[in-house]
Write a protein that holds these residues in place. Structure first.
Motif, PDB file in Angstrom:
ATOM      1  N   THR A  58       0.876  -1.066   0.047  1.00  0.00           N
ATOM      2  CA  THR A  58      -0.013  -0.023   0.031  1.00  0.00           C
ATOM      3  C   THR A  58       0.730   1.262   0.021  1.00  0.00           C
ATOM      4  OG1 THR A  58      -1.734  -0.973   1.220  1.00  0.00           O
ATOM      5  CG2 THR A  58      -1.737   1.336   1.424  1.00  0.00           C
ATOM      6  N   LEU A  59       0.524   2.258  -0.985  1.00  0.00           N
ATOM      7  CA  LEU A  59       1.098   3.560  -0.921  1.00  0.00           C
ATOM      8  C   LEU A  59       0.328   4.410  -0.188  1.00  0.00           C
ATOM      9  CD1 LEU A  59       1.997   3.772  -4.506  1.00  0.00           C
ATOM     10  CD2 LEU A  59       3.611   3.148  -2.665  1.00  0.00           C
TER      11      LEU A  59
ATOM     12  N   GLU B 262      -6.613 -11.482 -16.614  1.00  0.00           N
ATOM     13  CA  GLU B 262      -5.493 -12.302 -15.582  1.00  0.00           C
ATOM     14  C   GLU B 262      -3.921 -11.535 -15.782  1.00  0.00           C
ATOM     15  OE1 GLU B 262      -5.066 -16.008 -17.446  1.00  0.00           O
ATOM     16  OE2 GLU B 262      -7.059 -16.934 -16.747  1.00  0.00           O
ATOM     17  N   PRO B 263      -4.073 -10.317 -14.890  1.00  0.00           N
ATOM     18  CA  PRO B 263      -2.993  -9.383 -15.036  1.00  0.00           C
ATOM     19  C   PRO B 263      -1.826 -10.110 -13.977  1.00  0.00           C
ATOM     20  CG  PRO B 263      -4.755  -8.482 -13.601  1.00  0.00           C
ATOM     21  CD  PRO B 263      -5.459  -9.821 -14.277  1.00  0.00           C
ATOM     22  N   LYS B 264      -0.678  -9.790 -14.181  1.00  0.00           N
ATOM     23  CA  LYS B 264       0.380  -9.974 -13.316  1.00  0.00           C
ATOM     24  C   LYS B 264       0.434  -9.265 -12.041  1.00  0.00           C
ATOM     25  CE  LYS B 264       3.748 -12.105 -16.627  1.00  0.00           C
ATOM     26  NZ  LYS B 264       5.152 -11.875 -16.971  1.00  0.00           N
ATOM     27  N   VAL B 265      -0.164  -7.811 -12.138  1.00  0.00           N
ATOM     28  CA  VAL B 265      -0.029  -6.949 -11.112  1.00  0.00           C
ATOM     29  C   VAL B 265      -1.608  -6.307 -11.097  1.00  0.00           C
ATOM     30  CG1 VAL B 265       0.754  -4.873 -10.168  1.00  0.00           C
ATOM     31  CG2 VAL B 265       2.220  -6.585 -11.258  1.00  0.00           C
ATOM     32  N   LEU B 266      -2.175  -6.199  -9.973  1.00  0.00           N
ATOM     33  CA  LEU B 266      -3.504  -5.538  -9.847  1.00  0.00           C
ATOM     34  C   LEU B 266      -3.124  -4.133  -9.189  1.00  0.00           C
ATOM     35  CD1 LEU B 266      -6.420  -5.845 -10.101  1.00  0.00           C
ATOM     36  CD2 LEU B 266      -6.555  -6.690  -7.903  1.00  0.00           C
ATOM     37  N   LEU B 267      -3.648  -3.054  -9.879  1.00  0.00           N
ATOM     38  CA  LEU B 267      -3.664  -1.689  -9.342  1.00  0.00           C
ATOM     39  C   LEU B 267      -4.590  -1.323  -8.893  1.00  0.00           C
ATOM     40  CD1 LEU B 267      -0.982  -0.451 -12.139  1.00  0.00           C
ATOM     41  CD2 LEU B 267      -0.497  -1.506 -10.011  1.00  0.00           C
ATOM     42  N   LEU B 268      -4.867  -0.572  -7.431  1.00  0.00           N
ATOM     43  CA  LEU B 268      -6.035  -0.292  -7.233  1.00  0.00           C
ATOM     44  C   LEU B 268      -5.793   1.398  -6.576  1.00  0.00           C
ATOM     45  CD1 LEU B 268      -5.441  -3.082  -5.506  1.00  0.00           C
ATOM     46  CD2 LEU B 268      -8.029  -3.042  -5.498  1.00  0.00           C
ATOM     47  N   ASP B 269      -6.370   2.296  -7.199  1.00  0.00           N
ATOM     48  CA  ASP B 269      -6.472   3.570  -6.945  1.00  0.00           C
ATOM     49  C   ASP B 269      -7.475   4.212  -6.011  1.00  0.00           C
ATOM     50  OD1 ASP B 269      -5.678   6.337  -6.759  1.00  0.00           O
ATOM     51  OD2 ASP B 269      -5.906   6.801  -8.704  1.00  0.00           O
ATOM     52  N   GLU B 270      -7.267   4.283  -4.723  1.00  0.00           N
ATOM     53  CA  GLU B 270      -8.451   4.604  -3.745  1.00  0.00           C
ATOM     54  C   GLU B 270      -9.669   3.977  -4.122  1.00  0.00           C
ATOM     55  OE1 GLU B 270      -8.136   8.113  -1.792  1.00  0.00           O
ATOM     56  OE2 GLU B 270      -6.433   9.062  -2.914  1.00  0.00           O
ATOM     57  N   PRO B 271      -9.852   2.709  -4.506  1.00  0.00           N
ATOM     58  CA  PRO B 271     -11.102   2.041  -4.877  1.00  0.00           C
ATOM     59  C   PRO B 271     -12.591   2.289  -4.001  1.00  0.00           C
ATOM     60  CG  PRO B 271      -9.592   0.278  -4.180  1.00  0.00           C
ATOM     61  CD  PRO B 271      -8.967   1.717  -3.976  1.00  0.00           C
TER      62      PRO B 271
ATOM     63  N   TYR C 204      -1.707  -0.822  -4.022  1.00  0.00           N
ATOM     64  CA  TYR C 204      -3.112  -0.268  -3.371  1.00  0.00           C
ATOM     65  C   TYR C 204      -2.589   1.349  -2.975  1.00  0.00           C
ATOM     66  CZ  TYR C 204      -7.864  -0.306  -0.938  1.00  0.00           C
ATOM     67  OH  TYR C 204      -8.924   0.147  -0.478  1.00  0.00           O
ATOM     68  N   VAL C 205      -3.479   2.214  -3.453  1.00  0.00           N
ATOM     69  CA  VAL C 205      -3.311   3.612  -3.007  1.00  0.00           C
ATOM     70  C   VAL C 205      -4.329   4.068  -2.180  1.00  0.00           C
ATOM     71  CG1 VAL C 205      -3.409   5.896  -4.106  1.00  0.00           C
ATOM     72  CG2 VAL C 205      -1.853   4.653  -4.895  1.00  0.00           C
ATOM     73  N   THR C 206      -4.127   4.856  -0.981  1.00  0.00           N
ATOM     74  CA  THR C 206      -5.160   5.250  -0.175  1.00  0.00           C
ATOM     75  C   THR C 206      -4.449   6.312   0.809  1.00  0.00           C
ATOM     76  OG1 THR C 206      -6.878   4.622   1.484  1.00  0.00           O
ATOM     77  CG2 THR C 206      -4.600   3.528   1.526  1.00  0.00           C
ATOM     78  N   HIS C 207      -5.384   7.023   1.471  1.00  0.00           N
ATOM     79  CA  HIS C 207      -4.881   8.100   2.518  1.00  0.00           C
ATOM     80  C   HIS C 207      -5.418   7.717   3.886  1.00  0.00           C
ATOM     81  CE1 HIS C 207      -8.738   9.726   0.846  1.00  0.00           C
ATOM     82  NE2 HIS C 207      -8.924   9.863   2.028  1.00  0.00           N
ATOM     83  N   ASP C 208      -6.313   6.705   3.529  1.00  0.00           N
ATOM     84  CA  ASP C 208      -6.679   5.983   4.873  1.00  0.00           C
ATOM     85  C   ASP C 208      -5.988   5.049   5.725  1.00  0.00           C
ATOM     86  OD1 ASP C 208      -8.538   4.251   6.725  1.00  0.00           O
ATOM     87  OD2 ASP C 208     -10.233   4.940   5.536  1.00  0.00           O
TER      88      ASP C 208
END
Length: 376
Positions: free
Chosen positions: A33-34, A151-160, A189-193
Motif C-alpha cells: 500500500t502507498l 489475468e494481470p500479473k499486477v493489480l493496481l487499485l487507486d483509492e477504490p 493499493y493507493v489510499t490516504h486511509d
C-alpha cells in the motif's frame, strides 16, 4: 527476489516535481500500500506503473523486463479506479467480458471466466443486471472482476473504496484482501486511509512530498516509526517538545519536569526532541485515590496530573481528553470496564511507561508551556 522494481523514479510536470528518486521493490504475491496525504505523489507512482504516465527519470522493471516506456495497453496489469468506470450500457457480465473480447478469447472461455469471476466476488446472481441496478459496493466488485478477467500479473487499485460508506468499505476491503490472497496476486493499493492500509497490507510505503518516508510491515510502521512525519501521520499521539537531559538515563526535560524514556544512545545531551506517546499506552488513576498515592513511590512510570475535560465513547474504548495545564490537552484510550470510574471534571494522573515513549530528534527549538510531569 523482487518481482516489480522501481529504480530512481522521478516525475516532473513542468517546474513541479511530483515524485523524486523513488526506489521500490515488490515481491510476487505481495500486497503493498502507498499511504500518504493528498498531493504526496502516490497516485502518480501508480499511474507510472500502469503506463498512464512516463517517468522523467528512472526505470520500471516487471519480472525482469524493462517496461518503463511500454504502452499501458501492452502491460499485464489490471487497474481499479476510485470511480467504478463501468460501461453503463453493458450488463455486469458484459463489463467483465470486455477486456477478454478485446483479446479475442473464445466465447466459451469468456462465458466460463465471467461466471467464475462473478462467483469469486460474491455476485453470481447479478450478471444480467446493468450498473444502475447495482449498489456502489456491487459496482466496485464488478470493477474488480473486470480487472481480474484479463489475468494481470499486477493489480493496481487507486483509492477504490473512497466513494463507499463506512460499513461497505470495511466489508469490501476484506474481500479485496481475500481475493488477492486466494489468487496469490501482486497488488499495489493507493489510499490516504490509515486504518485501511494497516488492515490489509503486507507492507506499507509512507509517502510525503514525492518521496518514500518509510516502508515496512504495518506493525512496524505503527509501533516503530522512523520519522516524525510517519509517527504523526499514522495513528494518534500525545506530543511533548523537550530536550535531552541525560541520554544514558533516558531523561528528557519538558518545561521544568522530567519525562523518562529508554536510553537515547542515538542522541546527545542537550538535543531538542519530540516525545510521542500513543493514547492506548496511557493509564488513568484518580489523583486523590489511595491507589495513585501508593503507586507514586514504587513505579518508574511517568505521571502527568490533569483534569478530565471531555470523554468520548468510541465502541471498544473511551477516549479521555485531559487538560494538564492551560495550553496542553492529552488523551488516553481506556477500556470501557475501567472507563466507568472516571467522570468529566475529575482530577486524574495520566501514567505511561518509559518504553511507551517514541523519541525523535527535533528541529523545534522552542519548548511549550510547562507540562506538569511528576518525576518517577
Amino acid at each position: 527476489m523482487s518481482f516489480l522494481d522501481l529504480a530512481n523514479i522521478t516525475k516532473t510536470f513542468g517546474p513541479t516535481t511530483a515524485v523524486e528518486h523513488i526506489d521500490l521493490s515488490i515481491k510476487q504475491g505481495e500486497f503493498l500500500t502507498l499511504l500518504g496525504p493528498s498531493g504526496c505523489g502516490k497516485t502518480t507512482v501508480l499511474r507510472m506503473i500502469a503506463g498512464f504516465e512516463t517517468p522523467t527519470m528512472g526505470t520500471i522493471t516487471l519480472d525482469g523486463e524493462d517496461i518503463t516506456h511500454r504502452q499501458a495497453s501492452k502491460r499485464p496489469m489490471g487497474m481499479i479506479f476510485q470511480s467504478y468506470a463501468l460501461f453503463p450500457h453493458l450488463t455486469a457480465s458484459q463489463n467483465i467480458a470486455f477486456g477478454m473480447q478485446i483479446k479475442k478469447l473464445p466465447g466459451t472461455r469468456i462465458r466460463q471466466r465471467c461466471a467464475e469471476l462473478l462467483e469469486l466476488v460474491g455476485l453470481g446472481e447479478v450478471g444480467s443486471r446493468y450498473p444502475h441496478q447495482l449498489s456502489g459496493g456491487q459496482q466496485q466488485r464488478i470493477a474488480i472482476a473486470r480487472a481480474l478477467a484479463v489475468e494481470p500479473k499486477v493489480l493496481l487499485l487507486d483509492e477504490p473504496l473512497s466513494a463507499l460508506d463506512a460499513i461497505v468499505r470495511v466489508s469490501l476491503r476484506n474481500e479485496i484482501r481475500r481475493i488477492q490472497q486466494q489468487l496469490m496476486m501482486t497488488a499495489i493499493y493507493v489510499t490516504h486511509d490509515q486504518e485501511e492500509a494497516l488492515a490489509i497490507s503486507d507492507r506499507i510505503a509512507i509517502m510525503t512530498k514525492g518521496r518514500i518516508e518509510q516502508i515496512d510491515q504495518p506493525e512496524q510502521i505503527y509501533n516503530h516509526p522512523q520519522s516524525i512525519f510517519t509517527a504523526t501521520f499514522v495513528g494518534t499521539s500525545n506530543q511533548f517538545d523537550g530536550m535531552v537531559a541525560s541520554a544514558a538515563q533516558g531523561r528528557c526535560k519538558v518545561g521544568d519536569y522530567d519525562i523518562f524514556t529508554p536510553p537515547l544512545t542515538h542522541l546527545n545531551n542537550g538535543a531538542p526532541v519530540l516525545i510521542m506517546v500513543r493514547p492506548e499506552e496511557v493509564s488513568l488513576l484518580a489523583a486523590t485515590s489511595e491507589e495513585a498515592a501508593h503507586s507514586k513511590g514504587d513505579t518508574k512510570d511517568n505521571r502527568i496530573m490533569g483534569s478530565i475535560k471531555l470523554r468520548t465513547f468510541l465502541g471498544p474504548f473511551t477516549r479521555f481528553h485531559v487538560h494538564s495545564n492551560e495550553h496542553t490537552t492529552l488523551i488516553a484510550d481506556i477500556p470501557n470496564y475501567l472507563a466507568k470510574r472516571f467522570t468529566v471534571g475529575q482530577s486524574v494522573l495520566l501514567s505511561f511507561a518509559p518504553d511507551a515513549c517514541q523519541v525523535f530528534a527535533s528541529d523545534r527549538r522552542t519548548v511549550p508551556s510547562q507540562v506538569p510531569v511528576e518525576p518517577a
